[in-house]
Every structure is written in C-alpha cells, then in structure tokens.
Design a protein around this motif. Structure first.
Motif, PDB file in Angstrom:
ATOM      1  N   THR A 257      47.547  10.959  86.931  1.00 14.16           N
ATOM      2  CA  THR A 257      46.908  10.069  85.979  1.00 14.16           C
ATOM      3  C   THR A 257      47.601  10.240  84.639  1.00 14.16           C
ATOM      4  N   LEU A 258      48.172   9.187  84.121  1.00 19.71           N
ATOM      5  CA  LEU A 258      48.966   9.273  82.903  1.00 19.71           C
ATOM      6  C   LEU A 258      48.061   9.164  81.688  1.00 19.71           C
ATOM      7  N   ASP A 259      47.365  10.261  81.394  1.00 16.25           N
ATOM      8  CA  ASP A 259      46.428  10.251  80.276  1.00 16.25           C
ATOM      9  C   ASP A 259      46.568  11.529  79.457  1.00 16.25           C
ATOM     10  N   PRO A 260      47.812  11.901  79.084  1.00 16.10           N
ATOM     11  CA  PRO A 260      47.998  13.175  78.405  1.00 16.10           C
ATOM     12  C   PRO A 260      47.731  13.106  76.912  1.00 16.10           C
ATOM     13  N   THR A 261      47.530  11.919  76.376  1.00 19.77           N
ATOM     14  CA  THR A 261      47.494  11.768  74.919  1.00 19.77           C
ATOM     15  C   THR A 261      46.133  11.361  74.399  1.00 19.77           C
ATOM     16  N   GLU A 262      45.068  11.503  75.209  1.00 16.38           N
ATOM     17  CA  GLU A 262      43.748  11.066  74.759  1.00 16.38           C
ATOM     18  C   GLU A 262      43.328  11.786  73.484  1.00 16.38           C
ATOM     19  N   GLU A 263      43.576  13.089  73.443  1.00 17.08           N
ATOM     20  CA  GLU A 263      43.220  13.834  72.234  1.00 17.08           C
ATOM     21  C   GLU A 263      44.054  13.374  71.050  1.00 17.08           C
ATOM     22  N   THR A 264      45.334  13.118  71.317  1.00 20.38           N
ATOM     23  CA  THR A 264      46.208  12.620  70.250  1.00 20.38           C
ATOM     24  C   THR A 264      45.704  11.297  69.703  1.00 20.38           C
ATOM     25  N   LYS A 265      45.282  10.395  70.609  1.00 20.58           N
ATOM     26  CA  LYS A 265      44.762   9.103  70.175  1.00 20.58           C
ATOM     27  C   LYS A 265      43.555   9.287  69.268  1.00 20.58           C
ATOM     28  N   GLN A 266      42.651  10.175  69.673  1.00 21.61           N
ATOM     29  CA  GLN A 266      41.425  10.364  68.913  1.00 21.61           C
ATOM     30  C   GLN A 266      41.691  11.019  67.568  1.00 21.61           C
ATOM     31  N   ASN A 267      42.767  11.809  67.493  1.00 22.38           N
ATOM     32  CA  ASN A 267      43.057  12.533  66.251  1.00 22.38           C
ATOM     33  C   ASN A 267      43.958  11.754  65.297  1.00 22.38           C
ATOM     34  N   ARG A 268      44.419  10.586  65.699  1.00 21.70           N
ATOM     35  CA  ARG A 268      45.215   9.771  64.792  1.00 21.70           C
ATOM     36  C   ARG A 268      44.370   9.365  63.589  1.00 21.70           C
ATOM     37  N   GLU A 269      44.981   9.391  62.416  1.00 22.47           N
ATOM     38  CA  GLU A 269      44.255   8.969  61.217  1.00 22.47           C
ATOM     39  C   GLU A 269      43.868   7.500  61.297  1.00 22.47           C
ATOM     40  N   ARG A 270      44.751   6.690  61.903  1.00 19.33           N
ATOM     41  CA  ARG A 270      44.481   5.265  62.052  1.00 19.33           C
ATOM     42  C   ARG A 270      44.690   4.862  63.508  1.00 19.33           C
ATOM     43  N   PRO A 271      43.784   4.061  64.082  1.00 16.22           N
ATOM     44  CA  PRO A 271      44.008   3.576  65.444  1.00 16.22           C
ATOM     45  C   PRO A 271      45.295   2.755  65.507  1.00 16.22           C
ATOM     46  N   MET A 272      45.940   2.761  66.671  1.00 13.65           N
ATOM     47  CA  MET A 272      47.126   1.926  66.865  1.00 13.65           C
ATOM     48  C   MET A 272      46.832   0.898  67.951  1.00 13.65           C
ATOM     49  N   ILE A 273      46.988  -0.372  67.594  1.00 15.57           N
ATOM     50  CA  ILE A 273      46.813  -1.474  68.527  1.00 15.57           C
ATOM     51  C   ILE A 273      48.204  -1.950  68.939  1.00 15.57           C
ATOM     52  N   VAL A 274      48.518  -1.850  70.214  1.00 17.83           N
ATOM     53  CA  VAL A 274      49.819  -2.290  70.717  1.00 17.83           C
ATOM     54  C   VAL A 274      49.638  -3.637  71.408  1.00 17.83           C
ATOM     55  N   VAL A 275      50.387  -4.630  70.959  1.00 10.95           N
ATOM     56  CA  VAL A 275      50.368  -5.963  71.558  1.00 10.95           C
ATOM     57  C   VAL A 275      51.651  -6.105  72.368  1.00 10.95           C
ATOM     58  N   MET A 276      51.523  -6.358  73.663  1.00 13.01           N
ATOM     59  CA  MET A 276      52.673  -6.288  74.566  1.00 13.01           C
ATOM     60  C   MET A 276      52.935  -7.639  75.201  1.00 13.01           C
ATOM     61  N   PHE A 277      54.163  -8.125  75.068  1.00 11.06           N
ATOM     62  CA  PHE A 277      54.584  -9.378  75.682  1.00 11.06           C
ATOM     63  C   PHE A 277      55.738  -9.111  76.627  1.00 11.06           C
TER      64      PHE A 277
END
Length: 372
Positions: A185-205
């Motif tokens: 399961t490729l979920d190694p960065t959940e803690e990193t995501k939560q600890n980011r000062e600002r959320p990152m929204i990735v828009v993918m085309f």
C-alpha cells in the motif's frame, strides 16, 4: 500452422495509452503465448514474458471519404461502418488474414464492437473487456452476446445499476489493477501530509487534457488560498499575470508519483486508469468526468460517489463550490480501496484468459467435424 499449445490474441484499441497499459499489466501475468493486434501504437515498446509479436493493422479512422462518413452509423449493430473507406477494407483483410494464419484460441477485445463481431464471424472465441458507461445500445449488446465471457476491470461492488442482467451474468469481475502496481500500500507519507504547513492540491491531466481549464483553476486557487495548487500536465497560458501566487503549472511530468504521494487531495478526470492508480495509492481525490462516448466517465464518477471512494463530479463545478469540495475530499476515508485491491486483478484476468484459451484449444483439437 496451429500451435501445439494454447495461444491468445489481444486486440487493443489505439485511442489513448490506457488500453495498452491495461493489456501489458495482464501480459505480465499471462502464462501462455500471446500476440497483440492494434493500430497506430504497434510501433511502441510492448512488454510481457510470453508476448510473441505485435501486429499493426490499418486504422479505421484514416482517409475516410466525407460522403462515406454520412453512412457511418447506418447499422445499429455497429458503432462505426462508413462506406468506401479503403483503409477499412484493408484493415478487415489484414485482421482476418492474421486470424486465419495464426488461429488464436481466444481473442481478448479491448475495445471495438466491429472487431468483436468480425472475430465471431471468423469463428474465433473471444473475451470482451468491459468499460463503465451507458452501454445498452445494440452494438454493445451484440458484442457482449458474441463473447464467451466479459472481463470487468473493477470489482462487482463498482458495478453500475443500469447494467443489464445478462451482461452481469457473463461478467468475470476483477479486483483493481493498474500500470505500476506493487503488493504494498503506497501510503508512506500520510504523516508528512498532515504535518505540512499548507495543504497541497495536485491537479492531474493526461496528454489529452480537458480543454482550456485555466480559468477554472485560477478561480479554484483564489477561493482556496490556504492551499498550494500544483497542476501536472499543463503549462500556464497567456494570462499568466492573472495566476494567483498559490497556483503553479508544472507542465508534463513523466513521473507524477512524487507529487501525488505528497498531495492532500488530487483532482483528476474520471478515466479508468487515473482512478485506479489513485485508488491504489490510497489518495483522497476528486474525479471530474470528461466528455466521453456512452457517458463513460459520468457513470464512473457517480459510482465513485456512491461508494464514497472519491468525490465524483459529472462536470466542472461552479467556482464557489471549491472550498466545500476540498474540505469534503480531505475528510474522505481511503481505506475502502483495500477491498477494491484485495487481490491482483491482472492475475485474475490472466488466469481466466488462459483457462478459456485451454478450453478453446482442446475443443479445436478434438477433431470432431460435421458438414451441414
């Protein structure tokens, strides 16, 4: 000459690389020899341990007479049958010649109602790959009737409630699979995501994109200023001076995984491969349906919402909806994707295809003939 062991043929549609990636995922697990027949993309690199050859045939969209196109939909049992197109005449001859010379024990059709019917007329068993969408038209139903069985590259829980009963009964449902799938399961960065000062929204085309959506994205970033927006697959346009400071156009990325792994939310189309790859990485995402034949992405977006696997939208939302949509997406629980990927769907597909090929090979070699 007929092989002494079962042999599989794959017809792969040339529109977009998603069909190629899906086929290669199955080929990597297939235990019997296989060939690929396709148009336009036959010169690309193809992989698979039992892949013997890739055969290119003429494309049915090339050099079609204008007057012939006026008759393209005359036949309800076919989606596309224009008149006076030499490329189609040659394509049919190339395909049936290859069937006659190779005698595959089963063809896997991904996707074409016309190739499906031609395969059945050539007396070759086939397995038809299904897709989401409103596919109760005569051409789809005829292709499903002509098939030995149908493969759905999604589990039964993601079936559409508009699907006819006989189609469900012929369908072999597969667990999820995608292009570069691992057993982890490729979920190694959940803690990193939560600890980011600002959320990152990735828009993918993808390479096809969704038309000119620059203003949609500027409005979204403006109305969600507490997040950083990163757009993959598109460059900024001539109105760059109006782009808010929290919106970055990263252009085409050969490896979007590093961006996706650190995204709080991903915004993408409701295309099958994008959906499965994001689901496999346990992303929280918003899937916006693009305009596709047979409402393919619209129906998939509705299923994603119904199962709470993602926020599924049937079109681009009004600008004022973005704050609430991002908030809702961030509250999604990605854990239901575990059930979708409980087993390896590509291995399940390969096992079924090999089983049908062996059945067909045995029947062909039985030597029992009758003249009517």
């Amino acid at each position: 000459m007929i092989d002494r062991q079962p042999r599989v043929g794959f017809y792969v549609h040339y529109h977009g690389l998603g069909h190629k990636h899906r086929t290669e995922a199955i080929l990597r697990r297939l235990p019997v020899p296989a060939s690929v027949v396709t148009s336009r993309i036959h010169d690309l690199d193809w992989s698979g341990p039992t892949l013997k050859d890739v055969i290119g045939i003429d494309c049915d969209n090339d050099h079609v007479p204008v007057r012939g196109m006026q008759h393209a939909k005359d036949v309800s049992a076919l989606h596309y049958a224009p008149l006076w197109a030499d490329s189609i005449t040659k394509r049919v001859a190339q395909y049936t010649r290859w069937l006659d010379e190779t005698r595959p024990d089963v063809m896997v059709i991904d996707v074409s109602a016309e190739i499906s019917m031609l395969t059945r007329l050539a007396s070759i068993p086939q397995i038809v790959m299904r897709q989401h969408g409103r596919r109760d038209d005569p051409a789809h139903l005829a292709a499903y009737e002509a098939a030995h069985s149908l493969l759905a590259p999604f589990p039964q829980s993601m079936e559409d409630d508009i699907t006819p009963d006989f189609v469900r009964e012929k369908t072999v449902y597969l667990d999820g699979f995608c292009r570069e799938q691992t057993n982890e399961t490729l979920d190694p960065t959940e803690e990193t995501k939560q600890n980011r000062e600002r959320p990152m929204i990735v828009v993918m085309f993808g390479r096809g994109g969704t038309g000119d959506v620059h203003q949609h994205l500027r409005d979204a970033a403006t109305l969600v200023p507490h997040a950083d927006w990163v757009v993959l697959g598109k460059d900024d346009n001539s109105n760059a001076e109006r782009t808010p400071s929290n919106l970055f156009f990263a252009g085409w990325q050969d490896n979007p995984g590093k961006w996706i792994a650190n995204a709080s939310v991903v915004v993408t189309s409701a295309g099958h491969n994008s959906v499965m790859e994001l689901g496999h990485t346990r992303c929280r995402f918003i899937a916006i349906a693009e305009d596709r034949p047979f409402e393919e992405q619209i129906r998939k977006a509705k299923i994603l919402s119904r199962k709470r696997l993602a926020i599924g939208l049937t079109g681009w939302p009004a600008s004022t909806q973005w704050p609430a949509l991002i908030e809702e997406a961030m509250l999604l629980d990605p854990s239901p994707w575990r059930d979708v990927f409980e087993h390896d769907g590509a291995s399940q597909a390969a096992e079924h295809i090999a089983q049908v090929a062996r059945w067909s090979h045995e029947a062909r070699m039985s030597g029992e003939l009758v003249t009517l």
